[in-house]
Design a protein around this motif. Structure first.
Motif, PDB file in Angstrom:
ATOM      1  N   ILE A 199       0.866  -1.178   0.000  1.00 45.66           N
ATOM      2  CA  ILE A 199       0.000   0.000   0.000  1.00 45.66           C
ATOM      3  C   ILE A 199       0.902   1.227   0.000  1.00 45.66           C
ATOM      4  N   ASN A 200       0.944   1.897  -1.142  1.00 43.35           N
ATOM      5  CA  ASN A 200       1.885   3.002  -1.350  1.00 43.35           C
ATOM      6  C   ASN A 200       3.295   2.613  -0.915  1.00 43.35           C
ATOM      7  N   GLY A 201       3.681   1.398  -1.282  1.00 45.05           N
ATOM      8  CA  GLY A 201       5.032   0.925  -1.042  1.00 45.05           C
ATOM      9  C   GLY A 201       5.239   0.196   0.262  1.00 45.05           C
ATOM     10  N   GLU A 202       4.287   0.282   1.199  1.00 43.21           N
ATOM     11  CA  GLU A 202       4.433  -0.409   2.482  1.00 43.21           C
ATOM     12  C   GLU A 202       3.930  -1.840   2.350  1.00 43.21           C
ATOM     13  N   LYS A 203       4.743  -2.774   2.808  1.00 42.13           N
ATOM     14  CA  LYS A 203       4.453  -4.193   2.636  1.00 42.13           C
ATOM     15  C   LYS A 203       3.552  -4.729   3.740  1.00 42.13           C
ATOM     16  N   PHE A 204       2.534  -5.496   3.331  1.00 41.21           N
ATOM     17  CA  PHE A 204       1.622  -6.159   4.257  1.00 41.21           C
ATOM     18  C   PHE A 204       1.561  -7.635   3.881  1.00 41.21           C
ATOM     19  N   THR A 205       1.932  -8.503   4.805  1.00 41.56           N
ATOM     20  CA  THR A 205       1.880  -9.937   4.537  1.00 41.56           C
ATOM     21  C   THR A 205       0.955 -10.613   5.534  1.00 41.56           C
ATOM     22  N   GLY A 206       0.527 -11.803   5.188  1.00 37.52           N
ATOM     23  CA  GLY A 206      -0.341 -12.563   6.076  1.00 37.52           C
ATOM     24  C   GLY A 206      -1.775 -12.078   6.013  1.00 37.52           C
ATOM     25  N   ALA A 207      -2.612 -12.718   6.815  1.00 35.86           N
ATOM     26  CA  ALA A 207      -4.029 -12.370   6.837  1.00 35.86           C
ATOM     27  C   ALA A 207      -4.214 -10.969   7.408  1.00 35.86           C
ATOM     28  N   ARG A 208      -4.940 -10.140   6.690  1.00 37.87           N
ATOM     29  CA  ARG A 208      -5.209  -8.769   7.126  1.00 37.87           C
ATOM     30  C   ARG A 208      -6.714  -8.534   7.108  1.00 37.87           C
ATOM     31  N   SER A 209      -7.214  -8.015   8.194  1.00 38.75           N
ATOM     32  CA  SER A 209      -8.648  -7.769   8.257  1.00 38.75           C
ATOM     33  C   SER A 209      -9.006  -6.515   7.477  1.00 38.75           C
ATOM     34  N   LEU A 210     -10.283  -6.389   7.167  1.00 38.72           N
ATOM     35  CA  LEU A 210     -10.748  -5.183   6.492  1.00 38.72           C
ATOM     36  C   LEU A 210     -10.496  -3.949   7.350  1.00 38.72           C
ATOM     37  N   ASP A 211     -10.642  -4.093   8.659  1.00 37.02           N
ATOM     38  CA  ASP A 211     -10.410  -2.963   9.547  1.00 37.02           C
ATOM     39  C   ASP A 211      -8.961  -2.485   9.460  1.00 37.02           C
ATOM     40  N   GLU A 212      -8.017  -3.427   9.396  1.00 39.47           N
ATOM     41  CA  GLU A 212      -6.610  -3.065   9.290  1.00 39.47           C
ATOM     42  C   GLU A 212      -6.327  -2.335   7.975  1.00 39.47           C
ATOM     43  N   LEU A 213      -6.903  -2.841   6.892  1.00 35.21           N
ATOM     44  CA  LEU A 213      -6.666  -2.226   5.598  1.00 35.21           C
ATOM     45  C   LEU A 213      -7.356  -0.872   5.508  1.00 35.21           C
ATOM     46  N   ASP A 214      -8.560  -0.768   6.062  1.00 35.34           N
ATOM     47  CA  ASP A 214      -9.249   0.523   6.116  1.00 35.34           C
ATOM     48  C   ASP A 214      -8.403   1.544   6.864  1.00 35.34           C
ATOM     49  N   ALA A 215      -7.807   1.109   7.971  1.00 36.26           N
ATOM     50  CA  ALA A 215      -6.983   2.009   8.779  1.00 36.26           C
ATOM     51  C   ALA A 215      -5.755   2.468   7.991  1.00 36.26           C
ATOM     52  N   ALA A 216      -5.155   1.545   7.238  1.00 34.39           N
ATOM     53  CA  ALA A 216      -3.978   1.905   6.441  1.00 34.39           C
ATOM     54  C   ALA A 216      -4.343   2.916   5.358  1.00 34.39           C
ATOM     55  N   PHE A 217      -5.471   2.700   4.694  1.00 34.30           N
ATOM     56  CA  PHE A 217      -5.905   3.655   3.658  1.00 34.30           C
ATOM     57  C   PHE A 217      -6.244   5.021   4.277  1.00 34.30           C
ATOM     58  N   SER A 218      -6.955   4.998   5.392  1.00 32.52           N
ATOM     59  CA  SER A 218      -7.372   6.247   6.023  1.00 32.52           C
ATOM     60  C   SER A 218      -6.155   7.061   6.486  1.00 32.52           C
ATOM     61  N   LYS A 219      -5.170   6.372   7.006  1.00 32.37           N
ATOM     62  CA  LYS A 219      -3.953   7.040   7.483  1.00 32.37           C
ATOM     63  C   LYS A 219      -3.274   7.794   6.345  1.00 32.37           C
ATOM     64  N   LEU A 220      -3.222   7.155   5.181  1.00 32.49           N
ATOM     65  CA  LEU A 220      -2.572   7.790   4.031  1.00 32.49           C
ATOM     66  C   LEU A 220      -3.379   8.993   3.534  1.00 32.49           C
ATOM     67  N   LEU A 221      -4.679   8.877   3.543  1.00 28.26           N
ATOM     68  CA  LEU A 221      -5.521   9.971   3.065  1.00 28.26           C
ATOM     69  C   LEU A 221      -5.493  11.162   4.016  1.00 28.26           C
ATOM     70  N   ASN A 222      -5.221  10.895   5.297  1.00 27.68           N
ATOM     71  CA  ASN A 222      -5.246  11.956   6.285  1.00 27.68           C
ATOM     72  C   ASN A 222      -3.888  12.592   6.544  1.00 27.68           C
ATOM     73  N   LYS A 223      -2.901  12.180   5.776  1.00 29.83           N
ATOM     74  CA  LYS A 223      -1.566  12.765   5.949  1.00 29.83           C
ATOM     75  C   LYS A 223      -1.566  14.228   5.553  1.00 29.83           C
TER      76      LYS A 223
END
Length: 223
Positions: A199-223
């Motif tokens: 996600i924008n170059g940051e690596k995510f491996t293994g099982a990831r919940s929707l909440d975790e991915l939502d948080a990652a997207f939101s963090k980038l949008l709020n920078k």
């Protein structure tokens, strides 16, 4: 998640495609298999690899501020789960709203996955993501069949690919090379299991919940 212990199978699959030994799709030679150019290049620019590449299939707005890159294998059950359960929700909330663009890249862990990846590429850019979805949704049927590719090929009739087109696709060295190159870009950025997300170059491996991915997207949008 399929881990690095299974990656050896992917390496064998990719090497075999490069040597042209699957299904007799490339003529046998008496000399050594040619070394693809990517094997002799300098150290990769990882940041550049994690940008949109000319051969990438992009789903969503190409100008979306967040780039989600997925490296996956068509025979990986965890990849199928992500693509049929989590990804549709990500698509609704993030991709369809112009915030995220998705790039799917092949990282086949076995021969069957590599050949399925070739068929998906031959479906055409306008049908690509629909075909990826079709392959993953049908994984439980075709991947366990006695002849997985023959079973999978039946589904491709919906995409306008009959037996003739399927055989031509599997025999096309340019398509095979594309799958090989995708696998190698994954290796170059440290992929050793599937699915692996960036996600924008940051690596995510293994099982990831929707909440975790939502948080990652939101963090980038709020920078």
């Amino acid at each position: 998640m399929r881990n690095i212990l299974i990656i050896a199978g992917g390496v064998v699959a990719v090497a075999a495609i490069a040597a042209g030994v699957y299904f007799g799709t490339r003529p046998a030679t008496t000399g050594p298999a040619p070394v693809p150019a990517a094997a002799t290049t300098a150290a990769p620019d990882k940041a550049a690899i994690l940008q949109v590449q000319p051969n990438d299939h992009v789903e969503g707005d190409p100008k979306a501020p967040i780039t989600l890159i997925e490296y996956a294998s068509f025979t990986c059950p965890h990849c199928a789960h992500f693509n049929t359960v989590e990804l549709p929700e990500i698509k609704k909330k993030w991709i369809d709203t112009g915030k995220v663009k998705l790039i799917y890249r092949d990282f086949p862990l076995d021969e069957t996955a590599a050949r399925a990846a070739q068929l998906a590429q031959c479906a055409g850019n306008d049908k690509y993501y629909a075909v990826v979805d079709m392959i993953f949704r049908g994984q439980g049927n075709w991947a366990t069949a006695s002849d997985p590719l023959a079973e999978l090929a039946k589904s491709f009739r919906i995409a306008g690919m009959g037996d003739k087109e399927v055989k031509a696709c599997l025999a096309d060295p340019a398509v095979a090379d594309g799958v090989i190159n995708s696998y190698r870009t994954g290796e170059q950025v440290g992929v050793n299991s599937t699915p692996t997300l960036f996600i924008n170059g940051e690596k995510f491996t293994g099982a990831r919940s929707l909440d975790e991915l939502d948080a990652a997207f939101s963090k980038l949008l709020n920078k």
